[in-house]
Design a protein around this motif. Structure first.
Motif, PDB file in Angstrom:
ATOM      1  N   THR A   2       0.872  -0.945  -0.073  1.00 39.49           N
ATOM      2  CA  THR A   2       0.011  -0.366   0.215  1.00 39.49           C
ATOM      3  C   THR A   2       0.568   1.509   0.041  1.00 39.49           C
ATOM      4  OG1 THR A   2      -1.610  -1.397   0.997  1.00 39.49           O
ATOM      5  CG2 THR A   2      -1.706   1.565   1.372  1.00 39.49           C
ATOM      6  N   ASN A  73      -7.454   0.519  -3.458  1.00 39.05           N
ATOM      7  CA  ASN A  73      -8.240  -0.578  -3.177  1.00 39.05           C
ATOM      8  C   ASN A  73      -7.381  -1.546  -2.337  1.00 39.05           C
ATOM      9  OD1 ASN A  73      -9.916  -2.974  -3.801  1.00 39.05           O
ATOM     10  ND2 ASN A  73      -8.026  -3.826  -5.494  1.00 39.05           N
ATOM     11  N   SER A  74      -6.637  -1.162  -2.111  1.00 43.25           N
ATOM     12  CA  SER A  74      -5.919  -1.870  -1.161  1.00 43.25           C
ATOM     13  C   SER A  74      -5.791  -1.078   0.367  1.00 43.25           C
ATOM     14  CB  SER A  74      -4.214  -1.275  -1.072  1.00 43.25           C
ATOM     15  OG  SER A  74      -3.185   0.114  -1.477  1.00 43.25           O
ATOM     16  N   HIS A  76      -9.137  -0.465   0.804  1.00 42.35           N
ATOM     17  CA  HIS A  76     -10.540  -1.018   1.264  1.00 42.35           C
ATOM     18  C   HIS A  76     -11.014   0.760   1.099  1.00 42.35           C
ATOM     19  CE1 HIS A  76      -9.369  -4.837   1.331  1.00 42.35           C
ATOM     20  NE2 HIS A  76      -8.322  -5.065   2.704  1.00 42.35           N
TER      21      HIS A  76
END
Length: 159
Positions: A2, A73-74, A76
């Motif tokens: 991330t 996305n990483s 969330h």
């Protein structure tokens, strides 16, 4: 992973979008000078260079949302309202650049490259005026996205 994605996202934004906003902002005054001084090769070359910077860096800037989405996305946070707003504003900024700014820069350069009569020069001056407005809108959209990325409403970091 991330942290790597975020670092690439931020670096890509600084390295690509910064030059586009500066070059796009510098183009209208340069075009006005070129219209006022027909035949000034240096001013025309400057306008061409600014347009080229805008075109090239706009294409390269595609990596910014790509890595931004990968980062989101990483983390969330893909469904977070602040991120969805940022995505919409980024799309709007890209549309302003691609539909309003770059074509008008190109049209202005076409006029500057040819013989300019008074009527065409007057029309081009109005086009350059609108181009300034569109460039300001583009810059405002990016500034808003930047603030949203920093403030992140609902963030758990306390920022």
């Amino acid at each position: 992973m991330t942290k790597f994605l975020l670092a690439v996202h931020v670096l890509a934004a600084v390295i690509t979008i910064g030059p586009v906003t500066v070059a796009a902002s510098m183009f209208p005054p340069t075009a006005r000078r070129a219209l006022a001084e027909p035949g000034n090769a240096a001013t025309l070359a400057e306008a061409r260079t600014l347009h080229r910077i805008c075109r090239v860096y706009a294409v390269i800037a595609v990596v910014v949302p790509v890595f931004g989405l990968a980062t989101a996305n990483s983390l969330h946070v893909l469904s977070s309202p602040w991120l969805l707003t940022s995505i919409a504003l980024t799309a709007a900024a890209a549309a302003v650049l691609g539909i309003l700014v770059l074509p008008r820069q190109s049209t202005t350069l076409t006029v500057l490259d040819g013989a300019v009569d008074q009527q065409v020069a007057a029309t081009t001056r109005r086009t350059v005026g609108r181009l300034s407005m569109h460039t300001g809108l583009f810059n405002l959209l990016w500034a808003t996205v930047t603030v949203l990325m920093i403030v992140r409403p609902g963030s758990t970091t306390g920022a």
